[in-house]
Write an enzyme that holds these catalytic residues in place. Sequence first.
Site, PDB file in Angstrom:
ATOM      1  N   ASP A  92       0.830  -1.204   0.000  1.00  0.00           N
ATOM      2  CA  ASP A  92       0.000   0.000   0.000  1.00  0.00           C
ATOM      3  C   ASP A  92       0.872   1.265   0.000  1.00  0.00           C
ATOM      4  OD1 ASP A  92      -2.326   1.497   0.128  1.00  0.00           O
ATOM      5  OD2 ASP A  92      -3.137   0.454   1.873  1.00  0.00           O
ATOM      6  N   ASP A 146     -10.597   1.960  -3.741  1.00  0.00           N
ATOM      7  CA  ASP A 146     -11.061   1.592  -2.401  1.00  0.00           C
ATOM      8  C   ASP A 146     -12.568   1.411  -2.349  1.00  0.00           C
ATOM      9  OD1 ASP A 146      -8.770   1.259  -1.034  1.00  0.00           O
ATOM     10  OD2 ASP A 146      -8.853   3.139   0.093  1.00  0.00           O
TER      11      ASP A 146
HETATM   12  C1  DGJ Z   1      -5.867   1.871   2.018  1.00  0.00           C
HETATM   13  C2  DGJ Z   1      -6.224   0.719   1.148  1.00  0.00           C
HETATM   14  O1  DGJ Z   1      -6.621   1.162  -0.098  1.00  0.00           O
HETATM   15  C3  DGJ Z   1      -7.264  -0.130   1.828  1.00  0.00           C
HETATM   16  O2  DGJ Z   1      -7.673  -1.167   0.993  1.00  0.00           O
HETATM   17  C4  DGJ Z   1      -6.673  -0.664   3.106  1.00  0.00           C
HETATM   18  O3  DGJ Z   1      -5.611  -1.533   2.823  1.00  0.00           O
HETATM   19  C5  DGJ Z   1      -6.196   0.493   3.965  1.00  0.00           C
HETATM   20  N1  DGJ Z   1      -5.319   1.363   3.256  1.00  0.00           N
HETATM   21  C6  DGJ Z   1      -5.494  -0.017   5.192  1.00  0.00           C
HETATM   22  O4  DGJ Z   1      -4.982   1.000   5.928  1.00  0.00           O
END
Ligand code: DGJ
Length: 719
Positions: free
Chosen positions: A461, A519
Amino acid sequence: MIHHLRAAGTSLILDATGSGTPVIVHWGADLGALTPADLDALAAASVPPVGPSSIDVPLRLSLLPALAEGWSGRPALGGFRVGATAGSRVGLPDGSPAPSGTLDPALTLVAVHKRGDNTLAIELADAHASVTVTTDLELTVQGVLRLRHTVTNTASEAGAGTLELAGLDAILPVPDRAAEILDFTGLWSHERRPQRSTLGQGAWSRESRHGRPGHDDSYLTVAGTAGFGFRSGEVWAVHLAHSGDKRVWAERSALGYAVVGAGELLAPGELSLAAGASYTTPWTVAVYSAAGLDGLSARLHPWIRSWSTITGPRKVLLNTWEAVYFDHDLPTLSRLVDAAAQVGVERFVLDDGWFSGRTDDQRALGDWFVDTAKWPQGLHPLIERVHAAGLDFGLWVEPEMVNPDSDLARAHPDWLLGSASAPTWRGQRVLDLANPDAFAWLLERLTALLAEYPIAYLKWDHNRDLLGGSVHRQTAALYRLIDAVRAAQPGLEIESCASGGGRIDLGILERVDRVWTSDTNDPLERQQIQRYTSVLVPPEYLGGHLGAATAHTTWRTSALGFRLATALFGSAGIEWDLTRASAAELDQIAAWIAIYKERRALLHAGVIVHADASDPALELHGVVATDGASAVFAQVALAAPRTALPAPIRFPGLDRARRYRVRPLLVGPAPQTMQTVPPAWLAAGADELVLSGAVLADVGLPAPLLTPEQAALFTLDAV
Ligand code: DGJ
């Protein structure tokens, strides 16, 4: 010599007969086999007239358009030289004036090396400016043109004059009829929003200064004939295969030329080339199609698949994020593992919250040790449970980031990137990966975790813009880090995530096996995001999850069937607390996973197609097997249709000569319709319809009257 590169319906003609930078005579439709005499005639005939109030020679657009050639648009190479002294120190005869100030080289052609049928390396030099430029250029068998430049400061002695590079870009001509521009913008959870504009005189320029492409990334810049769509129109597209800052533009000059360009966006002073040093640009990927956006994908996807790191079927995964967030404990997660196994999930990905002190999103990033409070015996008991259930295990990390409230930041404040007074973002700062100690520490932590635990998959991430530091160095170090992790753990799969789809580009795609597309798990948002993300990136990379009925990002509630139909067309997963799903829902999910497993070979290797519907509320998309033997389509109602009876569904991309059996494909509960009588062909017992690809494409079939936010799926199998 005049070089004619041809592949998959595309021609590139480069006139390298002059003494200067070769001229691009044509980039576009395949012109067929041309003899050397034809090429000479074409090159000679394409020399333009000299207009009034202009330079005194015809202006022909070269591979590196420059002021010194008379090009007054954005030049390909820019910079300035500092600290030069006269004479031989910069490789010139004693007494000659030293180059200094603005760099505007007058390049001459040294050699064109043919590295393969359609691969050239073009060497250029300006002895007076003490630079050489080499352009690597390839037209792949799939019809994808890639090019990059390398500039070298050829001053002969250290200290003889540093070259401060302002930019080095790839610039390609597009014809006058490429009058319309499509590119993308977006927000968190709403990536890849298309925007159209007319290219008047001037530049349509997009820049990314996020330190990652960002949610508003221009992504793919497409210049095309007026009204081009998914299936029609000539289009010329460019993308920079790079995960840092960049600029991409289209420019129509009052001189009459139009170009598209792309390059890394360098901060002033970020790239200083000492004597002997070189800089190589990222690859610019450029594609032409006479068949609209689907035509671009038809070239890009096979090319990406030719070098993709994906080796096996895309496993159905369950990601814990929206299921439990930071509430990690063995009993809760074990129940989730069991529920996942029951419906046929193949991979369990433990998202954020597993490491030391990570109780919320404001602390502990950087402390990459398993939290002993939540996991007194480490992750072993969970992983054993995952394996016992027949799944493999994946883990979330965010290596480039650090919270000020972390042991790492307290111990190494000097490892942080950028200004300490700049605002934090999600409570976090960035680690300077170009710092060798920070890099080594991260590599050690990641490889130690991979050595201790059987981890098949990392979700990598990146949740903030950099807002400082050298993006160029950071991006290069990131690539080195991913490469080193992969080398240490062959077979490891990596998913690129950046608050969803903030880092999806062909630079990162060379190093990862999946991208987290967005997301949002809201299927209505996802329909658009997946539709446009997949123009460039093949669907097997695009993570798409079944979320809870009410999306955590939009608070919109969607039917299970619509959520399942949407998540089917990508790298499918689940991000929902399945322990709260009803028995009936679990059955529907299990059936959906079975269909996904049965069809993923087609979904992940086929040709993606879209209909250009007259009604924006109704979208048809599908995947057709490369041999034309089968296809899966989805008719999606985004909103209420314009007419009581929508236009028939016309299925694009089939083999016109073959006959297909058309059947509805049910994933989840049947889609909601508002019809007194269904279309005759869909009425009970009428699912044995066989028609030719030509009839299905040109006449089509009456559409079911879907209510908004519903999708009807169909399979088409050649008989
Ligand atoms: C942002 C990501 O896009 C989410 O899917 C998740 O992994 C969160 N971060 C976790 O902090």
